[in-house]
Write an enzyme that holds these catalytic residues in place. Structure first.
Site, PDB file in Angstrom:
ATOM      1  N   ASP A  33     -12.990 -13.903  -1.234  1.00 25.44           N
ATOM      2  CA  ASP A  33     -11.732 -13.220  -1.562  1.00 25.44           C
ATOM      3  C   ASP A  33     -11.052 -12.617  -0.330  1.00 25.44           C
ATOM      4  O   ASP A  33     -11.695 -11.990   0.505  1.00 25.44           O
ATOM      5  CB  ASP A  33     -11.999 -12.082  -2.557  1.00 25.44           C
ATOM      6  CG  ASP A  33     -12.350 -12.612  -3.930  1.00 25.44           C
ATOM      7  OD1 ASP A  33     -12.587 -13.832  -4.059  1.00 25.44           O
ATOM      8  OD2 ASP A  33     -12.399 -11.802  -4.864  1.00 25.44           O
ATOM      9  N   GLY A  75     -15.139 -22.169  -1.834  1.00 24.43           N
ATOM     10  CA  GLY A  75     -15.376 -23.179  -0.804  1.00 24.43           C
ATOM     11  C   GLY A  75     -16.816 -23.652  -0.728  1.00 24.43           C
ATOM     12  O   GLY A  75     -17.228 -24.264   0.260  1.00 24.43           O
ATOM     13  N   ASP A 111     -12.862 -19.903 -12.297  1.00 22.17           N
ATOM     14  CA  ASP A 111     -13.603 -19.126 -11.294  1.00 22.17           C
ATOM     15  C   ASP A 111     -15.109 -19.159 -11.566  1.00 22.17           C
ATOM     16  O   ASP A 111     -15.569 -18.651 -12.593  1.00 22.17           O
ATOM     17  CB  ASP A 111     -13.054 -17.683 -11.361  1.00 22.17           C
ATOM     18  CG  ASP A 111     -13.523 -16.836 -10.212  1.00 22.17           C
ATOM     19  OD1 ASP A 111     -14.432 -17.272  -9.479  1.00 22.17           O
ATOM     20  OD2 ASP A 111     -12.985 -15.730 -10.062  1.00 22.17           O
TER      21      ASP A 111
HETATM   22  C1  GLA Z   1     -12.986 -13.525  -8.053  1.00 22.55           C
HETATM   23  C2  GLA Z   1     -11.835 -14.356  -7.503  1.00 22.55           C
HETATM   24  C3  GLA Z   1     -10.617 -13.479  -7.378  1.00 22.55           C
HETATM   25  C4  GLA Z   1     -10.257 -12.905  -8.740  1.00 22.55           C
HETATM   26  C5  GLA Z   1     -11.450 -12.155  -9.322  1.00 22.55           C
HETATM   27  C6  GLA Z   1     -11.217 -11.753 -10.768  1.00 22.55           C
HETATM   28  O1  GLA Z   1     -13.383 -12.536  -7.178  1.00 22.55           O
HETATM   29  O2  GLA Z   1     -12.176 -14.931  -6.282  1.00 22.55           O
HETATM   30  O3  GLA Z   1      -9.532 -14.210  -6.847  1.00 22.55           O
HETATM   31  O4  GLA Z   1      -9.885 -13.956  -9.593  1.00 22.55           O
HETATM   32  O5  GLA Z   1     -12.633 -12.952  -9.293  1.00 22.55           O
HETATM   33  O6  GLA Z   1     -12.322 -11.157 -11.358  1.00 22.55           O
END
Ligand code: GLA
Length: 498
Positions: free
Chosen positions: A323, A302, A263
């Site tokens: 998200d 993305g 991430d």
């Molecule tokens: C981001 C990701 C989520 C999750 C959080 C965890 O927001 O996009 O899917 O993994 O981090 O902190």
């Protein structure tokens, strides 16, 4: 000592005892055994306060301030691609302590934190490491169909622990979800502690023994996934893999990890969006060299047209959006927005419109059916994001509808696309192996509506001979050049035609 020098010395100590200039740290112990730190690197100059604030995952430059040691406000600004984020702290110097209040959360109370002086440089962002030259990471041969399983984040966020993961693995088996294809049990953010003296990533108190947990999950015939960030911190502010990519990949392999969600979050403090391919390639190479087959899930919302280079860095799937939330608006905006990038999906590498919210309570049964149908038409990864131990029968029925899952998992690996969009009515089609098609009639309106489509609009010269309604589990008789059905508000009619 000359009188003049003595006066200067006194003046200096008076000035600087009440000066905010210096490095400050708040150490906030968390129940999981980790410590949350907030750093202030402050300079008082010409009536203003300048410097930086580093919170768990963000690094702000102080761009505005008022007051001084007896009472101040600080506004921090950070650039995240084209977004600008700000934060505001207020505080005052009390003896040797800096009493600061971070921004209030909506109507939440104003919490005061106590910062102490620390050495210069502590908490500074690490220097930018050089990036590798781009090359093609050899494909790992995994994820020939979109990955299926469960992920902890949507329902549990930081409340994920060893016992919960074991119970979820048990529930996957007991509910029949494993038999329906859900095999990955993925731990998202908040499992991490700091590194040991050799730089090895440690787990925090919630996960006392990751290898034992992986063994348990494997003993159920399931696979286990984990989460990290290419930055120094994850989104939730835990330790990231920055500068430890190869070491972490080896640690994961040693634990028996089968899937990594990686991430971007904390990496934005160090790199630019255009560095993403090289940054992700680093972990792609590290996973390939780890000695274990590990699905590589790219999570950078993305940005930078990830679908164009995702496979080159060894990615098996990549998030295409920000998200998801457990609401009709969020799910529909994401799902119905996946219109242009279908050609980039295929066996081994998938567009990921984010994890499922089915069963989390914020949508109706019809809306969750739309969610499941749309994700299946999109050949999206199916990662349940709900509490599998406490699931209503209608939710289990949606998640385990094998006819719908078969659309998602179809061997041709083609992502579907809209064939018709008329206001709130949409018809989406997915080509299936052997010449069949999945046809989904969606009604995005707040009231029931008739949705109609002609077979020619779907690229068919004649009316298909067979059709099955995959939610009603009934064959449908087709007559004439048009098909129409009453579709409930926010609902779907999903057919397989052949
Ligand atoms: C981001 C990701 C989520 C999750 C959080 C965890 O927001 O996009 O899917 O993994 O981090 O902190």
């Amino acid at each position: 000592m000359s009188r003049m020098f003595f006066v200067l010395l006194v003046a200096h100590s008076v000035c600087c005892a009440a000066d905010l200039t210096g490095n400050w740290v708040v150490r906030d112990p968390l129940p999981d055994g980790t410590v949350r730190r907030t750093y202030f690197d402050l300079r008082e100059e010409r009536g203003a306060i300048r410097g930086h604030i580093r919170t768990r995952a963000q690094h702000y430059e102080i761009t505005e301030s008022t007051g001084g040691s007896e009472g101040f406000t600080l506004t921090g600004t950070m650039h995240d691609g084209s977004n600008i984020r700000t934060t505001k702290y207020e505080g005052k110097l009390v003896g040797d302590e800096l009493h600061v209040s971070p921004p209030r959360r909506l109507d939440g109370p104003l919490v005061e934190m106590v910062a102490h002086r620390t050495q210069a440089g502590e908490g500074a962002m690490p220097a930018r490491l050089p990036l590798p030259i781009l090359h093609q990471v050899p494909a790992n041969g995994l994820a020939n169909t979109p990955p299926m399983g469960w992920n902890s984040w949507n329902k549990f966020a930081s409340k994920v622990d060893d016992a919960g993961v074991r119970a979820t693995a048990d529930a996957l088996v007991a509910t029949g979800m494993k038999d329906a294809g859900y095999v990955y049990v993925n731990i998202d953010d908040t499992w991490e502690a700091e590194r040991d003296g050799q730089g090895n990533i440690q787990t925090n108190k919630k996960f006392p023994d990751m290898k034992a947990l992986a063994d348990y999950v494997h003993s159920k015939g399931l696979k286990i996934g984990i989460y990290s960030s290419p930055g120094p911190n994850t989104c939730a502010g835990y330790e990231g893999s920055y500068g430890h990519e190869a070491q972490d990949a080896k640690t994961y392999a040693g634990w028996g990890i089968d899937y990594l969600k990686y991430d971007w979050c904390g990496a934005r403090n160090i790199y630019q969006d255009e560095d993403m391919q090289a940054v992700y390639q680093k972990m792609g190479d590290a996973l390939r060299a780890s000695g274990r087959e590990i699905v590589f899930s790219l999570c950078q919302y993305g940005k930078d047209d990830v679908w164009k280079w995702g496979p080159e860095v060894g990615g098996n799937l990549w998030r295409t959006t920000g998200d998801i939330r457990d609401s009709w608006d969020s799910m529909a905006k994401i799902g119905f927005g996946q219109t242009d990038i279908a050609p980039y999906a295929g066996p081994g590498h998938w567009n990921d419109p984010d994890m499922l919210e089915i069963g989390n309570g914020g949508m109706t049964v019809n809306e969750y059916r739309t969610h499941m149908s749309l994700w299946s038409i999109l050949a999206a990864p199916l990662l349940a994001g709900n509490d599998l131990q406490h699931m209503q029968p209608e939710i289990l029925e949606i998640l385990t509808n094998r006819d719908v899952i078969a659309i998602d998992q179809d061997g041709a690996g083609k992502q579907g696309a809209p064939a018709l969009k008329e206001g709130t009515k949409e018809v989406w089609v997915k080509e299936l192996a052997g010449g069949a098609k999945a046809v989904a009639l969606f009604n995005r309106a707040d009231a029931d509506a008739t949705v109609a489509v002609t077979w020619t609009a779907l690229g068919l010269k004649t009316t298909p001979k067979h059709a099955r309604d995959l939610w009603l589990h009934k064959d449908v008789k087709l007559t004439g050049p048009t098909y129409s059905a009453v579709v409930p508000a926010h609902g779907v009619v999903l057919l397989r035609v052949f």
